[in-house]
Design a protein around this motif. Sequence first.
Motif, mmCIF file in Angstrom:
data_model
loop_
_atom_site.group_PDB
_atom_site.id
_atom_site.type_symbol
_atom_site.label_atom_id
_atom_site.label_comp_id
_atom_site.label_asym_id
_atom_site.label_seq_id
_atom_site.Cartn_x
_atom_site.Cartn_y
_atom_site.Cartn_z
ATOM 1 N N GLU A 44 0.995 -1.051 0.092
ATOM 2 C CA GLU A 44 -0.079 -0.023 0.062
ATOM 3 C C GLU A 44 0.958 1.167 0.197
ATOM 4 O OE1 GLU A 44 -1.285 -2.362 3.101
ATOM 5 O OE2 GLU A 44 -1.178 -3.278 1.187
ATOM 6 N N ASP A 45 2.175 1.040 0.123
ATOM 7 C CA ASP A 45 3.020 2.415 0.166
ATOM 8 C C ASP A 45 2.807 2.898 -1.134
ATOM 9 O OD1 ASP A 45 3.752 2.139 2.866
ATOM 10 O OD2 ASP A 45 5.596 0.820 2.530
ATOM 11 N N PRO A 46 2.869 4.472 -1.147
ATOM 12 C CA PRO A 46 3.189 5.043 -2.443
ATOM 13 C C PRO A 46 4.448 5.236 -2.936
ATOM 14 C CG PRO A 46 3.041 6.786 -0.544
ATOM 15 C CD PRO A 46 2.669 5.266 0.123
ATOM 16 N N PRO A 47 4.756 5.180 -4.235
ATOM 17 C CA PRO A 47 5.989 5.287 -4.711
ATOM 18 C C PRO A 47 7.067 6.331 -4.147
ATOM 19 C CG PRO A 47 4.740 5.864 -6.225
ATOM 20 C CD PRO A 47 3.749 5.466 -5.401
ATOM 21 N N ILE A 48 8.170 6.126 -3.978
ATOM 22 C CA ILE A 48 9.393 7.414 -3.404
ATOM 23 C C ILE A 48 9.790 7.850 -4.942
ATOM 24 C CG2 ILE A 48 11.183 8.036 -2.132
ATOM 25 C CD1 ILE A 48 10.564 5.590 -0.424
ATOM 26 N N VAL A 49 9.232 8.855 -5.504
ATOM 27 C CA VAL A 49 9.587 9.192 -6.743
ATOM 28 C C VAL A 49 10.625 10.231 -6.584
ATOM 29 C CG1 VAL A 49 8.712 10.234 -9.032
ATOM 30 C CG2 VAL A 49 7.485 8.768 -7.718
ATOM 31 N N VAL A 50 10.581 11.178 -5.603
ATOM 32 C CA VAL A 50 11.609 12.495 -5.493
ATOM 33 C C VAL A 50 12.818 11.718 -5.660
ATOM 34 C CG1 VAL A 50 11.573 12.085 -3.105
ATOM 35 C CG2 VAL A 50 12.114 14.264 -4.317
ATOM 36 N N ASN A 51 13.895 12.353 -6.258
ATOM 37 C CA ASN A 51 15.129 11.986 -6.609
ATOM 38 C C ASN A 51 16.072 12.628 -5.402
ATOM 39 O OD1 ASN A 51 17.751 11.631 -7.610
ATOM 40 N ND2 ASN A 51 17.401 12.604 -9.485
ATOM 41 N N VAL A 52 16.074 11.769 -4.330
ATOM 42 C CA VAL A 52 16.727 12.030 -3.055
ATOM 43 C C VAL A 52 18.361 12.488 -3.468
ATOM 44 C CG1 VAL A 52 15.043 11.197 -1.610
ATOM 45 C CG2 VAL A 52 17.029 9.731 -2.727
ATOM 46 N N LEU A 53 19.012 11.946 -4.168
ATOM 47 C CA LEU A 53 20.153 12.336 -4.390
ATOM 48 C C LEU A 53 20.574 13.530 -5.314
ATOM 49 C CD1 LEU A 53 21.937 8.866 -5.478
ATOM 50 C CD2 LEU A 53 21.801 10.016 -3.163
ATOM 51 N N LYS A 54 19.679 13.799 -6.094
ATOM 52 C CA LYS A 54 19.608 15.183 -6.703
ATOM 53 C C LYS A 54 19.368 16.308 -5.643
ATOM 54 C CE LYS A 54 19.425 18.050 -10.536
ATOM 55 N NZ LYS A 54 19.015 19.308 -9.860
ATOM 56 N N LEU A 55 18.679 16.094 -4.816
ATOM 57 C CA LEU A 55 18.080 17.201 -3.641
ATOM 58 C C LEU A 55 19.488 17.166 -2.983
ATOM 59 C CD1 LEU A 55 14.803 15.895 -2.168
ATOM 60 C CD2 LEU A 55 15.327 17.896 -3.456
ATOM 61 N N LEU A 56 20.382 16.094 -2.660
ATOM 62 C CA LEU A 56 21.496 16.180 -1.856
ATOM 63 C C LEU A 56 22.774 16.641 -2.377
ATOM 64 C CD1 LEU A 56 23.454 15.026 0.623
ATOM 65 C CD2 LEU A 56 23.790 12.857 -0.705
ATOM 66 N N THR A 57 23.026 16.572 -3.965
ATOM 67 C CA THR A 57 23.956 16.953 -4.685
ATOM 68 C C THR A 57 23.918 18.560 -4.966
ATOM 69 O OG1 THR A 57 22.765 16.449 -6.658
ATOM 70 C CG2 THR A 57 24.660 15.007 -5.666
ATOM 71 N N ASP A 58 22.307 19.265 -4.980
ATOM 72 C CA ASP A 58 22.025 20.560 -5.104
ATOM 73 C C ASP A 58 22.340 21.132 -3.672
ATOM 74 O OD1 ASP A 58 21.046 19.887 -7.738
ATOM 75 O OD2 ASP A 58 19.056 20.054 -7.039
ATOM 76 N N SER A 59 22.142 20.444 -2.579
ATOM 77 C CA SER A 59 22.220 21.154 -1.394
ATOM 78 C C SER A 59 23.872 21.414 -0.971
ATOM 79 C CB SER A 59 21.655 20.468 -0.315
ATOM 80 O OG SER A 59 20.304 20.459 -0.389
ATOM 81 N N ILE A 60 24.419 20.292 -1.335
ATOM 82 C CA ILE A 60 26.056 20.307 -1.246
ATOM 83 C C ILE A 60 26.699 21.422 -2.226
ATOM 84 C CG2 ILE A 60 28.017 19.055 -1.767
ATOM 85 C CD1 ILE A 60 26.569 16.461 -0.990
#
Length: 256
Positions: free
Chosen positions: A238-254
Motif C-alpha cells: 500500500e505504500d506510495p512510490p518514492i519518486v522524488v530524486n533524493v540524491l539530486k536534492l543532496l547534490t544540489d544542497s552540497i
Amino acid sequence: MKERIPEILAYMQETVTQDLTVEETANHFGYSKYHFSREFKRLTGFSAADYLSSLKIELAKQALLRNEHSVTNSGFDVGYSSIGTFSTTFTKKTGLSPREYKQQVEALYSVAKKYEETTTVVVGHKDPPVSDASRCHISVHYPEGYQAGITFVGFFKSPLPNHRPVVGVALIKKSTHLFEHIPNGSYYLLACSIEKTFNPLRYFVLDDCLRGRVQQQLHFPQDHDQAFNIQLREAIPEDPPIVVNVLKLLTDSIKK
C-alpha cells in the motif's frame, strides 16, 4: 471506502500501464468519479490522479536505470501517449529530464558514496531560510541489525513523496536531527533509508527501501519545539512510490 483502499491501490498498481484513468478506476469499484476522487484524497492524503502519475514515473524511472528502454519507449510503455507530457511530468517529479536522469546515475552515486563518510546535509531549501519559521526534533529508529547508508527525512506537502520537500535532511551516521528552519504551514513528515551498498541502482530505485512517517499531519507553528519519532519499516504494497530524486536534492544542497 476506507477498508477498500488497499484493494484500490493494488488495482491501480497492476493496471497503471494500461493508460488507466481515475474515472475508469472509480467505475471498476462502483463509485462515481467525483465521490471516488474526494474520498480517495481524504483517506490517503493525495489525489488519485497524482498517485497514478507517480506510479507511471516510478516504472519509467526503473526501466531507464536498468537500461531496458530508450526514453521514448519508457514513456510509451508506462501509458503516456505524448513523449512531451512524459518528459515534463518526469522532470517535475524527479528534478531531471528522463535523458538526464539516465546519464547522471554514476555522478550522483559518486556524491552519495563520498558523503556517506562525512556528515549530515540539510536538503530541500530552494531559498534562504525564512525568519518566521518553526523548529522540531526528530529521532529515527531502525530495525535491529540494519546498516544505514543515508537516511532522508523531509517535510512534504503531501504524503506522496513526488516533490521537493519544504525542508529535509540527509542523515549520515546519525539518527537524530533538530530542524530549525521549518516554514510555518502544514506538512507530512516522511523518511526513507538506503542501506549501505555498492549497487548504484539502490540509491535511485527505492521501492524496497525502509520507510516511515509520523502518522498525523503536522502544523506549524502549533507543533513548534515538539519531538517526533519515526520508526522505519520494510515497504508494504500500500505504500506510495518514492519518486522524488533524493540524491539530486543532496547534490544540489552540497553545491549551495
